[in-house]
Design a protein around this motif. Structure first.
Motif, PDB file in Angstrom:
ATOM      1  N   UNK A   1       4.723  35.409  67.948  1.00 55.95           N
ATOM      2  CA  UNK A   1       2.961  35.608  67.163  1.00 55.95           C
ATOM      3  C   UNK A   1       3.871  34.322  65.949  1.00 55.95           C
ATOM      4  N   UNK A   2       4.872  34.811  65.447  1.00 54.43           N
ATOM      5  CA  UNK A   2       5.261  34.303  64.590  1.00 54.43           C
ATOM      6  C   UNK A   2       5.701  32.590  64.761  1.00 54.43           C
ATOM      7  N   UNK A   3       5.859  32.484  65.878  1.00 54.42           N
ATOM      8  CA  UNK A   3       5.878  30.443  66.206  1.00 54.42           C
ATOM      9  C   UNK A   3       5.034  30.128  66.042  1.00 54.42           C
ATOM     10  N   UNK A   4       4.088  31.248  66.967  1.00 51.68           N
ATOM     11  CA  UNK A   4       2.386  30.604  67.192  1.00 51.68           C
ATOM     12  C   UNK A   4       1.973  29.947  65.742  1.00 51.68           C
ATOM     13  N   UNK A   5       2.014  31.245  64.762  1.00 51.34           N
ATOM     14  CA  UNK A   5       1.403  30.969  63.346  1.00 51.34           C
ATOM     15  C   UNK A   5       2.074  29.270  62.722  1.00 51.34           C
ATOM     16  N   UNK A   6       3.417  29.557  62.862  1.00 54.49           N
ATOM     17  CA  UNK A   6       3.591  28.513  62.489  1.00 54.49           C
ATOM     18  C   UNK A   6       2.789  26.960  62.959  1.00 54.49           C
ATOM     19  N   UNK A   7       2.857  27.142  64.579  1.00 46.38           N
ATOM     20  CA  UNK A   7       2.179  25.860  65.236  1.00 46.38           C
ATOM     21  C   UNK A   7       0.044  25.640  64.916  1.00 46.38           C
ATOM     22  N   UNK A   8      -0.052  26.860  64.765  1.00 50.24           N
ATOM     23  CA  UNK A   8      -1.618  26.583  64.597  1.00 50.24           C
ATOM     24  C   UNK A   8      -1.466  25.975  62.972  1.00 50.24           C
ATOM     25  N   UNK A   9      -0.363  26.083  62.418  1.00 48.19           N
ATOM     26  CA  UNK A   9      -0.790  25.555  61.178  1.00 48.19           C
ATOM     27  C   UNK A   9      -0.723  24.569  60.642  1.00 48.19           C
TER      28      UNK A   9
ATOM     29  N   UNK B   1      -6.808  44.002  72.150  1.00 45.02           N
ATOM     30  CA  UNK B   1      -6.503  43.517  71.330  1.00 45.02           C
ATOM     31  C   UNK B   1      -5.914  42.083  71.191  1.00 45.02           C
ATOM     32  N   UNK B   2      -6.094  41.808  70.090  1.00 41.96           N
ATOM     33  CA  UNK B   2      -5.537  39.892  69.342  1.00 41.96           C
ATOM     34  C   UNK B   2      -4.903  40.482  68.062  1.00 41.96           C
ATOM     35  N   UNK B   3      -4.794  38.737  67.918  1.00 42.18           N
ATOM     36  CA  UNK B   3      -3.924  38.430  67.047  1.00 42.18           C
ATOM     37  C   UNK B   3      -4.980  37.963  65.601  1.00 42.18           C
ATOM     38  N   UNK B   4      -5.140  37.766  64.332  1.00 43.12           N
ATOM     39  CA  UNK B   4      -5.908  37.087  64.071  1.00 43.12           C
ATOM     40  C   UNK B   4      -4.911  35.904  62.684  1.00 43.12           C
ATOM     41  N   UNK B   5      -5.669  35.088  62.557  1.00 41.21           N
ATOM     42  CA  UNK B   5      -4.501  34.377  61.996  1.00 41.21           C
ATOM     43  C   UNK B   5      -5.389  33.868  60.727  1.00 41.21           C
ATOM     44  N   UNK B   6      -4.382  34.622  59.405  1.00 41.47           N
ATOM     45  CA  UNK B   6      -5.401  34.232  57.784  1.00 41.47           C
ATOM     46  C   UNK B   6      -5.089  32.689  57.832  1.00 41.47           C
TER      47      UNK B   6
ATOM     48  N   UNK C   1      -7.215  33.080  67.913  1.00 39.27           N
ATOM     49  CA  UNK C   1      -6.464  31.731  68.785  1.00 39.27           C
ATOM     50  C   UNK C   1      -7.733  31.150  69.503  1.00 39.27           C
ATOM     51  N   UNK C   2      -8.783  32.105  70.025  1.00 38.41           N
ATOM     52  CA  UNK C   2     -10.362  31.116  70.112  1.00 38.41           C
ATOM     53  C   UNK C   2     -10.725  30.384  70.190  1.00 38.41           C
TER      54      UNK C   2
ATOM     55  N   UNK D   1      -1.154  31.589  56.554  1.00 36.30           N
ATOM     56  CA  UNK D   1       0.069  32.365  56.388  1.00 36.30           C
ATOM     57  C   UNK D   1       0.197  33.310  56.744  1.00 36.30           C
ATOM     58  N   UNK D   2      -0.685  34.281  57.594  1.00 37.45           N
ATOM     59  CA  UNK D   2      -0.593  35.387  58.047  1.00 37.45           C
ATOM     60  C   UNK D   2      -1.312  35.577  59.314  1.00 37.45           C
ATOM     61  N   UNK D   3      -0.550  36.420  59.874  1.00 33.65           N
ATOM     62  CA  UNK D   3      -0.933  36.819  61.181  1.00 33.65           C
ATOM     63  C   UNK D   3      -0.816  38.545  61.257  1.00 33.65           C
ATOM     64  N   UNK D   4      -2.253  38.990  61.806  1.00 35.29           N
ATOM     65  CA  UNK D   4      -2.157  40.103  62.006  1.00 35.29           C
ATOM     66  C   UNK D   4      -2.412  40.824  63.110  1.00 35.29           C
TER      67      UNK D   4
END
Lengths: 426, 453
Positions: free
Chosen positions: A127-135, A54-59, A83-84, A38-41
């Motif tokens: 990041x947004x498109x990646x969030x969707x892809x991970x879901x 710096x990295x992005x974490x996904x909820x 992502x890792x 649902x989120x990326x931070x």
């Protein structure tokens, strides 16, 4: 009520799964659990070499689906993953289920970018498109009849701490066949399975054609952007021109406004199209997963043939020793001829060893054969499942593309109808 | 002028001849006043000698080596011309119809040039025949334009296409260039024919009717090359000096208007060209885009039809884009370009008017200083005052007429552009909708077979 965790299935290829058919079975995880990313931070932390990164974490949020819903909402569990960690999960699945076409992750770096899109991993749109892809990845795994039962996968969704250690403890890295990574190495298989050879060709073709398509699509998007945006210049000039005109002024001014609307409309249009591109990209990466399965089969076949070859040569050696004839050249034979024959006792000992090895070898060959047959059976079942999924998804994607084009045309018609009216009043 | 507001009802009638007729207006142009050279030549264009105007550089097309006709002649019938041109004068009153077509290459020992066929059909009494066919080269058009400017310095003479174009779009003397030029020449003559004054000009008549040798000998009678330079130089100089000081308010307004208009029209011209270029690039990419889907369909079974469907849609949209581009280049681009040239012509006309006035002003100043020869001066001044009044009236009337036409042309050009885009989107919409319909039918067929165990 907590979910009943599934049995861990380090699915040996020899265990065939009765649920492995086309549709997602009823006891599949996806039906029991709502999963969203649902989120990326943005986060900063220290990496393994104690350097700041710096990295992005996904909820990841999960919630049990109540089958008899009385309006009760079960609580939402959540945890953060980067992502890792997704990559680690996928590598684990690849090694543990070599006969399965494992769903791909969204791209690591932005590729097939047209000029307006950023290639920067930290860019919010990416990041947004990646969030969707991970879901999407998680949902794919959760609705896979085999993969959804995996304990590590379940823990990935529900257990924040200690998950990494858990994965590493399975020792999957050791099981990984390093030869699979050597993409260019060819293994001379004497009796290749025709179906797998064809499938490999298909996956190569699919990869090539989708890459080409994505590349050209990006260029088309670029040009389309240009056409729309240049029209925006009309707006400004019409407005300035209308200042010196009496009769034409109003028409010019309002036409200019419509030109601005037209120019602005391309942004949304192309953003939507990016999602279509992502759908195609998923199958571009699926092609790789498909090839991985073929590769695994190739390797198994190769090992089998090598083992059979080895067994045959041992049997031959044994026969020669027993009968005293030397049908095939061997250095030992030559040296014994030069430096004297072996004693009968020595020969007996050799024969005994060989016979033991031959017995072992025959058992191994038998189990390898069994392994191979089971692999082919379960792999092929999953491939059929994959094919149907692919056909469904791609057809849907093409239809959605048509819907997007239709929407774009309708917008265009509206704007130009309005503009035409303004022009005719000039 | 613009302060008049909306022009209601029928357009104003053509200017009635006053006295000796405005067409035959200014008596005896003093020999010193030369024809004005083309003020319309934009800065980017190479200045060529006159003889080289329609010289041809051999292009890649070897068919130009023979005396060949180029594109099939677009003979425009007089009746279709009525639809093409919106003039303030009622179309039914037109009695002079001109077409320019059939470009032909001519090779002599010295040079190679192109001539165009000019056909005139008329019912006017002053023409001996009712139909004429002559061949003219670009040089001849230049000559006509300068004669008209000479005879009517404060009338707005229509623009001629440039000597050649340096912009990227068109190659020197390619078929495209020749066709663009032919259309512009056609428009040039017709605009003159529709002008209430210019249409009766004697040189115009000779241009339309005289055979090649007749025209040559007639041309030799006029002032020579060098005198062309004179008038504009003096006109520019005088406006710099300040022929502006007694300028009537109306002409200052015109000047201000033209400065802004000129700016805007130039930008519009650039924008339109840029849009054409972007559309062309888009078209090129689309040409590659469609076939990839067809290629893909070869590896597929179930989705092969859908892929081929998409390929076909993209190809159709591609063709629609081509049509859209053609519409742009046939309509909006030439008109915007014409008005770019017009804006320069109008600035020149205003300068010439200023110059005529400055002649009067300087004579008046001279009178104020010298007491002697008062009578002689008065007569001269009287003549100059008439000249100024005539010039001002002519310009005023022509300006109103020009503005009307401009409004009309712009309205039709931009409306046409909007129409082009509308047709493009409508065509594409139909294509994709029919594809979608075909897919949803198939989908329903498939859903039934999906419930296999």
């Amino acid at each position: 009520e907590p979910l009943i965790p599934m049995e861990s299935s380090e699915a040996e290829p020899s265990e065939s799964r009765p649920e492995e058919d086309g549709a997602a079975p009823g006891n599949c995880l996806a039906k029991k659990m709502e999963i969203t990313v649902s989120e990326a931070e943005k986060r900063t932390g220290r990496n393994a070499m104690n350097m700041q990164e710096t990295y992005t974490a996904y909820l990841i949020e999960t919630r049990a689906v109540e089958s008899q819903n009385e309006g009760q909402c079960s609580p939402v569990d959540s945890l953060w993953r980067r992502y890792s960690e997704f990559e680690l999960l996928r590598n684990y699945l690849l090694v543990t289920y070599p006969h399965i076409v494992v769903p791909p992750l969204p791209e690591k770096r932005a590729d097939f970018v047209w000029h307006k899109l950023s290639a920067d991993n930290m860019d919010p749109d990416f990041v947004e498109r990646r969030r969707i892809g991970l879901e999407n990845f998680l949902l794919r795994v959760a609705s896979h009849p085999v993969l959804c039962q995996d304990k590590i996968f379940y823990s990935f969704l529900t257990q924040e701490g200690g998950w990494k250690e858990m994965v590493n403890e399975t020792g999957f890295q050791l099981k990984a066949d390093s030869r699979l990574k050597a993409l260019n190495a060819t293994f001379r298989v004497k009796n290749p399975d025709k179906r797998f050879t064809e499938l490999k060709h298909y996956s190569d073709e699919l990869q090539s054609v989708i890459s080409h398509l994505l590349r050209v699509r990006a260029r088309v998007a670029d040009r389309l952007y240009g056409v729309y945006k240049v029209h925006g210049n009309y707006g400004r000039v019409f407005s300035e021109w209308s200042a010196i005109e009496k009769e034409m002024g109003d028409g010019l001014q309002s036409a200019g406004h419509h030109m601005d609307v037209y120019a602005a409309s391309i942004d949304d249009i192309l953003e939507e199209e990016e999602h279509y591109a992502d759908q195609l990209k998923e199958y571009l990466f699926y092609a790789e997963a498909l090839r991985a399965v073929c590769r695994k089969h190739e390797l198994m076949q190769y090992d089998l043939e090598m083992a059979a070859q080895d067994l045959t040569s041992k049997k031959q050696q044994c026969e020669e020793l027993a009968t005293g004839t030397m049908r095939t050249f061997s250095l030992k034979g030559m040296t014994s001829k030069l430096f004297g024959q072996e004693t009968p006792e020595q020969r007996e000992a050799k024969i005994k060893i060989l016979e033991e090895q031959i017995q072992e070898g025959e058992e191994q060959l038998k189990s390898k054969n069994l392994e191979g047959r089971d692999f082919v059976k379960s792999a092929w079942a999953d491939i059929e499942r994959f094919k149907e999924q692919k056909n469904r998804d791609l057809k849907e994607a093409l239809i959605s593309y048509a819907v997007m084009q239709i929407s774009m045309c309708k917008k265009g018609i509206q704007v130009w109808t309005n503009a035409k009216e303004c022009f005719s009043k000039m | 002028m613009e302060a008049e507001g909306r022009v209601p009802g029928p357009p104003p009638p053509p200017l009635p001849p006053a006295g000796g007729g405005i067409g035959a207006e200014l008596p005896a142009i003093p020999p010193g006043a030369a024809r004005a050279p083309l003020l319309g030549a934009p800065a980017e264009v190479l200045e060529l000698d006159d003889e080289e105007d329609d010289l041809e550089v051999f292009s890649k097309d070897t068919s130009l080596a023979e005396a060949n006709s180029f594109s099939p002649s677009m003979t425009i019938s007089p009746s279709s011309m009525i639809n093409q041109y919106k003039f303030e004068d009622e179309p039914e009153l037109r009695d002079l119809f001109i077409t320019v077509d059939d470009p032909e290459s001519h090779i002599t020992a010295i040079e190679t040039f192109i001539t165009y066929r000019v056909i005139t059909k008329t019912s006017r009494g002053e023409f001996d025949s009712c139909e004429y066919e002559v061949r003219r080269r670009y040089q001849d058009f230049l000559w006509l334009k300068s004669k008209l400017e000479e005879a009517h310095p404060t009338l707005i003479i229509p623009p001629l296409p440039e000597k050649f174009i340096m912009k990227g779009m068109v190659e020197r003397f390619s078929d495209e260039f020749i066709e663009t030029r032919r259309k512009a020449l056609h428009k040039f003559l017709n605009r003159i024919a529709d002008h209430p004054t210019l249409t009766f000009n004697e040189d115009f008549k000779i241009f339309l009717t005289a055979q090649a040798w007749e025209l040559s000998s007639h041309k030799k009678q006029g002032p020579g090359l060098l005198s062309r330079m004179g008038q504009t130089v003096r006109a520019v100089a005088s406006s710099v000096r300040g022929g502006v000081k007694n300028r009537p308010e109306m002409f200052t307004e015109m000047n201000d208007y033209m400065e802004t208009f000129s700016q805007k029209i130039n930008v519009l011209d650039k924008i339109a060209h840029r849009i054409y270029k972007e559309e062309r690039e888009y078209f090129n990419e689309m040409k590659e885009y469609g076939p990839i889907h067809t290629l893909w369909s070869a590896s597929e079974e179930d989705i092969a039809d859908s892929l081929k469907g998409v390929a076909s849609c993209i190809d159709k949209c591609c063709k629609a884009t081509e049509k859209r581009m053609a519409g742009l280049s046939e309509n909006l681009l030439p008109i915007l370009h014409e008005y770019v040239l017009y804006s320069e012509i109008l600035m020149g006309v205003l300068k010439r008017r200023d110059h005529i006035q400055s002649e009067l002003d300087s004579k008046i100043d001279a009178l104020a200083n010298k007491k002697a020869d008062k009578d002689l001066f008065s007569e001269e001044i009287g003549k100059l005052e008439d000249k100024v009044e005539c010039a001002n009236n002519a310009l005023k009337a022509d300006w109103d007429r020009w503005k009307q036409n401009m409004q009309c042309d712009m309205r039709s050009a931009f409306t046409n552009m909007a129409d082009n885009n509308l047709h493009y989107y409508e065509e594409c919409l139909a294509t994709w909708e029919s594809f979608l319909a075909s897919q949803t039918v198939d989908c329903h067929g498939e859903e039934d077979s999906e419930d296999r165990p």
